[in-house]
Scaffold this motif. Structure first.
Motif, PDB file in Angstrom:
ATOM      1  N   ASN A  81      13.220  11.125  -7.682  1.00  0.00           N
ATOM      2  CA  ASN A  81      12.675   9.770  -7.776  1.00  0.00           C
ATOM      3  C   ASN A  81      13.526   8.754  -7.011  1.00  0.00           C
ATOM      4  OD1 ASN A  81      10.439  10.529  -9.310  1.00  0.00           O
ATOM      5  ND2 ASN A  81      11.539  10.264 -11.246  1.00  0.00           N
ATOM      6  N   ALA A  82      14.802   9.013  -6.889  1.00  0.00           N
ATOM      7  CA  ALA A  82      15.662   8.095  -6.139  1.00  0.00           C
ATOM      8  C   ALA A  82      15.276   8.068  -4.656  1.00  0.00           C
ATOM      9  CB  ALA A  82      17.113   8.502  -6.292  1.00  0.00           C
ATOM     10  N   GLN A 140       0.845  -1.196   0.000  1.00  0.00           N
ATOM     11  CA  GLN A 140       0.000   0.000   0.000  1.00  0.00           C
ATOM     12  C   GLN A 140       0.873   1.236   0.000  1.00  0.00           C
ATOM     13  OE1 GLN A 140      -2.840   0.083   3.165  1.00  0.00           O
ATOM     14  NE2 GLN A 140      -3.744   2.017   2.514  1.00  0.00           N
ATOM     15  N   VAL A 141       0.580   2.157  -0.900  1.00  0.00           N
ATOM     16  CA  VAL A 141       1.374   3.373  -1.023  1.00  0.00           C
ATOM     17  C   VAL A 141       0.863   4.418  -0.048  1.00  0.00           C
ATOM     18  CG1 VAL A 141       2.104   5.208  -2.555  1.00  0.00           C
ATOM     19  CG2 VAL A 141       1.818   2.891  -3.450  1.00  0.00           C
ATOM     20  N   GLN A 142       1.797   5.078   0.616  1.00  0.00           N
ATOM     21  CA  GLN A 142       1.448   6.187   1.503  1.00  0.00           C
ATOM     22  C   GLN A 142       2.234   7.420   1.111  1.00  0.00           C
ATOM     23  OE1 GLN A 142       2.086   4.646   5.544  1.00  0.00           O
ATOM     24  NE2 GLN A 142      -0.130   4.748   5.836  1.00  0.00           N
ATOM     25  N   LEU A 143       1.561   8.561   1.124  1.00  0.00           N
ATOM     26  CA  LEU A 143       2.201   9.846   0.879  1.00  0.00           C
ATOM     27  C   LEU A 143       2.142  10.636   2.184  1.00  0.00           C
ATOM     28  CD1 LEU A 143       1.449   8.862  -2.027  1.00  0.00           C
ATOM     29  CD2 LEU A 143       1.049  11.257  -2.606  1.00  0.00           C
ATOM     30  N   ARG A 195       5.780   1.572  -2.251  1.00  0.00           N
ATOM     31  CA  ARG A 195       6.340   1.159  -3.545  1.00  0.00           C
ATOM     32  C   ARG A 195       6.686   2.409  -4.322  1.00  0.00           C
ATOM     33  NH1 ARG A 195       2.351   1.812  -7.490  1.00  0.00           N
ATOM     34  NH2 ARG A 195       0.212   1.760  -6.717  1.00  0.00           N
ATOM     35  N   SER A 196       7.486   2.231  -5.341  1.00  0.00           N
ATOM     36  CA  SER A 196       7.903   3.371  -6.146  1.00  0.00           C
ATOM     37  C   SER A 196       6.757   3.885  -7.005  1.00  0.00           C
ATOM     38  CB  SER A 196       9.075   2.971  -7.048  1.00  0.00           C
ATOM     39  OG  SER A 196       9.382   4.021  -7.934  1.00  0.00           O
ATOM     40  N   TYR A 230      -2.041  22.082   2.687  1.00  0.00           N
ATOM     41  CA  TYR A 230      -1.433  21.671   1.431  1.00  0.00           C
ATOM     42  C   TYR A 230      -1.362  20.148   1.368  1.00  0.00           C
ATOM     43  CZ  TYR A 230      -0.189  26.419   0.175  1.00  0.00           C
ATOM     44  OH  TYR A 230      -0.255  27.741  -0.199  1.00  0.00           O
ATOM     45  N   TYR A 231      -1.803  19.610   0.234  1.00  0.00           N
ATOM     46  CA  TYR A 231      -1.831  18.171   0.028  1.00  0.00           C
ATOM     47  C   TYR A 231      -0.956  17.791  -1.156  1.00  0.00           C
ATOM     48  CZ  TYR A 231      -6.131  18.398   2.828  1.00  0.00           C
ATOM     49  OH  TYR A 231      -7.058  18.625   3.818  1.00  0.00           O
ATOM     50  N   CYS A 232      -0.185  16.727  -1.014  1.00  0.00           N
ATOM     51  CA  CYS A 232       0.488  16.176  -2.181  1.00  0.00           C
ATOM     52  C   CYS A 232      -0.361  15.034  -2.725  1.00  0.00           C
ATOM     53  CB  CYS A 232       1.906  15.715  -1.871  1.00  0.00           C
ATOM     54  SG  CYS A 232       2.037  14.256  -0.842  1.00  0.00           S
ATOM     55  N   ALA A 233      -0.215  14.793  -4.008  1.00  0.00           N
ATOM     56  CA  ALA A 233      -1.032  13.797  -4.676  1.00  0.00           C
ATOM     57  C   ALA A 233      -0.245  13.147  -5.796  1.00  0.00           C
ATOM     58  CB  ALA A 233      -2.298  14.444  -5.229  1.00  0.00           C
ATOM     59  N   ALA A 234      -0.677  11.949  -6.165  1.00  0.00           N
ATOM     60  CA  ALA A 234      -0.036  11.222  -7.261  1.00  0.00           C
ATOM     61  C   ALA A 234      -1.110  10.605  -8.147  1.00  0.00           C
ATOM     62  CB  ALA A 234       0.876  10.121  -6.708  1.00  0.00           C
TER      63      ALA A 234
END
Length: 124
Positions: free
Chosen positions: A74-75, A1-4, A27-28, A94-98
């Motif tokens: 990205n690294a 599960q991806v978490q930001l 995960r990447s 402020y929220y980051c998103a992908a």
């Protein structure tokens, strides 16, 4: 599960600078478009900036163009939002998103992963 997970928010005087970070775990997501949105009390969530997977293409809201800079490493699975010349109107969560959109979308519906948000308060 991806978490930001966002960090770097806080209280700043007008004219000052802050740098927000968004670390990704699980995960990447190096091939994802990354974005920043913000939401002030009583207002809808609004687009701030977006960056493509390579970091070569960016897009900004007119209200922050020339003052904010989005970048990514990205690294380190991390993206950043450098905010300069802050104004009281920049006060928001402020929220980051992908997302996997093929373009630098300004719409929240094109982003499937979200962080929990970090508060930025700019005093006059």
């Amino acid at each position: 599960q991806v978490q930001l997970v966002e960090s770097g928010g806080g209280l700043m005087q007008a004219g000052g600078s802050l740098r927000l970070s968004c670390a990704t775990s699980g995960r990447s997501i190096s091939r994802y478009v990354m974005g920043w949105f913000r939401q002030a009390p009583g207002k809808e969530r609004e687009f701030v900036a977006a960056i493509n997977w390579s970091g070569k293409n960016t897009r900004y809201a007119d209200s922050v163009k020339g003052r904010f800079t989005i970048s990514r490493d990205n690294a380190k699975n991390t993206q950043y939002l450098q905010m300069n010349s802050l104004k009281p109107v920049d006060t928001a969560v402020y929220y980051c998103a992908a997302g996997v959109s093929p373009y630098l979308s300004a719409s929240p519906i094109d982003y499937s992963l979200w962080g929990q948000g970090t508060q930025v308060t700019v005093s006059s």
